[in-house]
Scaffold this motif. Structure first.
Motif, short mmCIF file in Angstrom:
data_model
loop_
_atom_site.label_atom_id
_atom_site.label_comp_id
_atom_site.label_asym_id
_atom_site.label_seq_id
_atom_site.Cartn_x
_atom_site.Cartn_y
_atom_site.Cartn_z
N ILE A 64 31.43 46.55 37.40
CA ILE A 64 30.75 47.75 37.91
C ILE A 64 31.76 48.89 38.06
CG2 ILE A 64 29.54 48.72 39.91
CD1 ILE A 64 28.20 45.99 40.22
N PHE A 65 32.92 48.56 38.61
CA PHE A 65 33.98 49.59 38.77
C PHE A 65 34.38 50.16 37.41
CE2 PHE A 65 38.50 50.65 38.83
CZ PHE A 65 38.47 51.68 39.75
N PHE A 78 33.76 53.91 36.64
CA PHE A 78 35.00 54.66 36.37
C PHE A 78 35.09 55.03 34.90
CE2 PHE A 78 39.51 54.99 35.39
CZ PHE A 78 39.85 56.03 36.25
N GLY A 79 34.70 54.12 34.03
CA GLY A 79 34.72 54.39 32.59
C GLY A 79 33.80 55.54 32.22
N PHE A 128 26.62 29.66 40.71
CA PHE A 128 27.74 30.53 40.24
C PHE A 128 27.82 31.82 41.05
CE2 PHE A 128 24.13 32.12 37.91
CZ PHE A 128 24.34 33.50 37.87
N TYR A 129 26.73 32.32 41.56
CA TYR A 129 26.75 33.59 42.28
C TYR A 129 27.34 33.44 43.67
CZ TYR A 129 22.30 31.76 44.03
OH TYR A 129 21.32 30.96 44.54
N LEU A 130 27.58 32.19 44.08
CA LEU A 130 28.23 31.98 45.36
C LEU A 130 29.74 31.99 45.21
CD1 LEU A 130 25.94 29.20 46.87
CD2 LEU A 130 25.94 31.62 47.41
N ASP A 131 30.22 31.92 44.02
CA ASP A 131 31.67 31.91 43.77
C ASP A 131 32.23 33.33 43.94
OD1 ASP A 131 34.19 31.22 43.00
OD2 ASP A 131 33.68 30.83 40.90
N PRO A 132 33.28 33.49 44.78
CA PRO A 132 33.85 34.83 44.99
C PRO A 132 34.45 35.40 43.71
CG PRO A 132 34.84 33.24 46.50
CD PRO A 132 33.88 32.50 45.66
N LYS A 133 34.88 34.58 42.80
CA LYS A 133 35.44 35.07 41.55
C LYS A 133 34.37 35.81 40.76
CE LYS A 133 38.66 31.30 41.10
NZ LYS A 133 39.00 30.14 40.34
N PHE A 134 33.14 35.27 40.84
CA PHE A 134 32.04 35.92 40.15
C PHE A 134 31.83 37.32 40.70
CE2 PHE A 134 27.48 36.91 40.30
CZ PHE A 134 27.23 37.05 38.95
N TRP A 135 31.84 37.44 42.00
CA TRP A 135 31.59 38.75 42.62
C TRP A 135 32.76 39.69 42.36
CZ3 TRP A 135 26.98 40.02 43.32
CH2 TRP A 135 26.02 39.11 43.64
N VAL A 136 33.95 39.16 42.30
CA VAL A 136 35.09 40.01 41.95
C VAL A 136 34.93 40.50 40.52
CG1 VAL A 136 37.60 39.99 41.53
CG2 VAL A 136 36.66 38.96 43.60
N ALA A 137 34.49 39.61 39.64
CA ALA A 137 34.30 40.00 38.24
C ALA A 137 33.18 41.01 38.12
CB ALA A 137 34.02 38.76 37.39
N VAL A 138 32.07 40.79 38.87
CA VAL A 138 30.95 41.72 38.82
C VAL A 138 31.38 43.07 39.36
CG1 VAL A 138 28.66 42.22 39.83
CG2 VAL A 138 29.15 39.97 38.89
N SER A 139 32.07 43.06 40.49
CA SER A 139 32.53 44.34 41.05
C SER A 139 33.52 45.02 40.11
CB SER A 139 33.10 44.16 42.45
OG SER A 139 34.20 43.31 42.42
#
Length: 169
Positions: free
Chosen positions: A22-23, A27-28, A8-19
């Protein structure tokens, strides 16, 4: 075509969701800090304004109480001044009345003195005129009826009555 990644950590959607998470967290947190600081500042300003309003209200109430006391004192003072003015006016009126009465009595007394003086002067003038008329009449009678021989007993009688006349005067 769906890609299926082994992990799952190779999926770009995962990294977009993680980023994104984090954002949002960063930001919050930053937004939350700014929002709480802004709200705390606004709360402090409102608290200061409320304290200032409370202080101003207390001052206004104190000033109003002082103004009421001053007004009541001014009313008392004006009533006292009015009473003093009335008493002074009555005193001045009584003094003026007494002075007018005294002046009227003085004028009446002066008029009576003038009348008495005029009366005395008139009586004196009448007596003097009567004495002059009597003297003139006696002179005429004596001149017509008396001679030197007839005058001698009268002169002797007048001279003998002089000591009694001086004692009477």
């Amino acid at each position: 075509m769906a890609h299926h990644y082994e992990h799952f950590y190779l999926d770009p959607k995962f990294w977009v969701a993680v980023s994104f998470v984090i954002f949002i967290v960063l930001f919050g947190k930053l937004a939350w800090t700014k929002a709480t600081q802004m709200l705390d500042g606004r709360g402090a300003r409102i608290k200061a304004e409320l304290e200032e309003a409370s202080r101003l209200r207390a001052e206004a109430e104190a000033m109003m109480a002082a103004a009421r006391k001053e007004r009541e004192q001014a009313i008392k003072d004006s009533a006292a001044m009015l009473e003093r003015a009335k008493a002074e006016a009555e005193r001045v009126a009584a003094a003026a009345k007494a002075e007018a009465e005294a002046s009227a009595r003085r004028r009446e007394r002066m008029a009576m003195d003038r009348i008495a003086a005029a009366e005395a002067s008139a009586v004196t003038e009448v007596r003097n005129a009567a004495a002059e008329i009597a003297t003139a009449a006696v002179r005429d009678i004596i001149a017509q009826k008396h001679t030197a021989a007839a005058d001698a007993p009268l002169v002797d009688s007048a001279i003998s009555s002089l000591p009694a006349a001086f004692k009477a005067a």
